[in-house]
Design a protein around this motif. Structure first.
Motif, PDB file in Angstrom:
ATOM      1  N   VAL A   1       0.939   5.121   1.143  1.00  0.00           N
ATOM      2  CA  VAL A   1       0.203   6.067   1.983  1.00  0.00           C
ATOM      3  C   VAL A   1       1.032   7.326   2.212  1.00  0.00           C
ATOM      4  O   VAL A   1       2.249   7.333   2.033  1.00  0.00           O
ATOM      5  CB  VAL A   1      -0.154   5.437   3.350  1.00  0.00           C
ATOM      6  CG1 VAL A   1      -1.086   4.248   3.175  1.00  0.00           C
ATOM      7  CG2 VAL A   1       1.090   5.037   4.115  1.00  0.00           C
TER       8      VAL A   1
ATOM      9  N   THR B   1      -4.347   7.290   1.218  1.00  0.00           N
ATOM     10  CA  THR B   1      -3.544   6.587   0.215  1.00  0.00           C
ATOM     11  C   THR B   1      -3.051   7.569  -0.843  1.00  0.00           C
ATOM     12  O   THR B   1      -3.620   8.650  -1.017  1.00  0.00           O
ATOM     13  CB  THR B   1      -4.364   5.473  -0.467  1.00  0.00           C
ATOM     14  OG1 THR B   1      -5.512   6.056  -1.084  1.00  0.00           O
ATOM     15  CG2 THR B   1      -4.768   4.410   0.532  1.00  0.00           C
TER      16      THR B   1
ATOM     17  N   THR C   1       0.876  -1.164   0.000  1.00  0.00           N
ATOM     18  CA  THR C   1       0.000   0.000   0.000  1.00  0.00           C
ATOM     19  C   THR C   1       0.915   1.215   0.000  1.00  0.00           C
ATOM     20  O   THR C   1       2.037   1.163   0.520  1.00  0.00           O
ATOM     21  CB  THR C   1      -0.934   0.047   1.227  1.00  0.00           C
ATOM     22  OG1 THR C   1      -0.141  -0.021   2.412  1.00  0.00           O
ATOM     23  CG2 THR C   1      -1.938  -1.074   1.215  1.00  0.00           C
TER      24      THR C   1
END
Length: 115
Positions: free
Chosen positions: A99, A107, A97
Motif C-alpha cells: 500500500v 494499493t 499487501t
C-alpha cells in the motif's frame, strides 16, 4: 492470439516465481541413550514426531527423526516502488499487501512475488 500468448506467459512466470520456496533444516541433537519421539525448536517448544505446524512467521514445519524442516509459505512482494509504498504482512492469513505509505487505502502495483 497474441493476447492469449501473453496471458499464458504471465501465468507461467507466476508459477515459476511461486516455486522458489525458501526452506531450512534444523537437525535434532541427540545424547547417548536418547530415544526421544519429538523435535525441539530453538525457543524450547517441542513437537511430536511426524507432526506438522505453522509458525508465527508463516512457515510450515515438519518434525522427523532427523530434525525439523521448515519452509516459508508467504509470497513476498518484490519490484515495487519502495519509496512510495510499503509491504504489510498479515500473519493470520500469511499474505502481504503493498500500500501507499501516505494513503494506506490505495494499493501499489507489484511486478514480481518471491516465495
Amino acid at each position: 492470439m497474441m493476447k492469449a500468448f501473453l496471458d499464458s506467459l504471465t501465468i507461467f512466470a507466476t508459477f515459476v516465481t511461486l516455486c522458489n520456496t525458501q526452506c531450512y533444516f534444523k537437525p535434532n541433537t541427540y545424547f547417548p541413550n536418547d530415544v526421544s519421539n519429538e523435535c525441539k525448536e530453538s525457543n524450547g517448544v517441542t513437537h511430536s514426531l511426524n507432526s506438522r505446524w505453522r509458525t508465527d512467521n508463516c512457515e510450515t514445519c515438519f518434525c522427523s527423526q532427523e530434525g525439523i524442516d521448515c519452509c516459508n509459505m508467504v509470497a513476498k512482494p518484490v519490484n515495487y516502488d519502495t519509496v512510495k509504498c510499503e509491504k504489510i504482512l498479515n500473519k493470520e492469513t500469511c499474505t502481504y499487501t503493498v500500500v501507499e505509505r501516505e494513503d494506506p487505502e490505495k494499493t501499489c502495483d507489484v511486478s514480481d512475488w518471491l516465495v
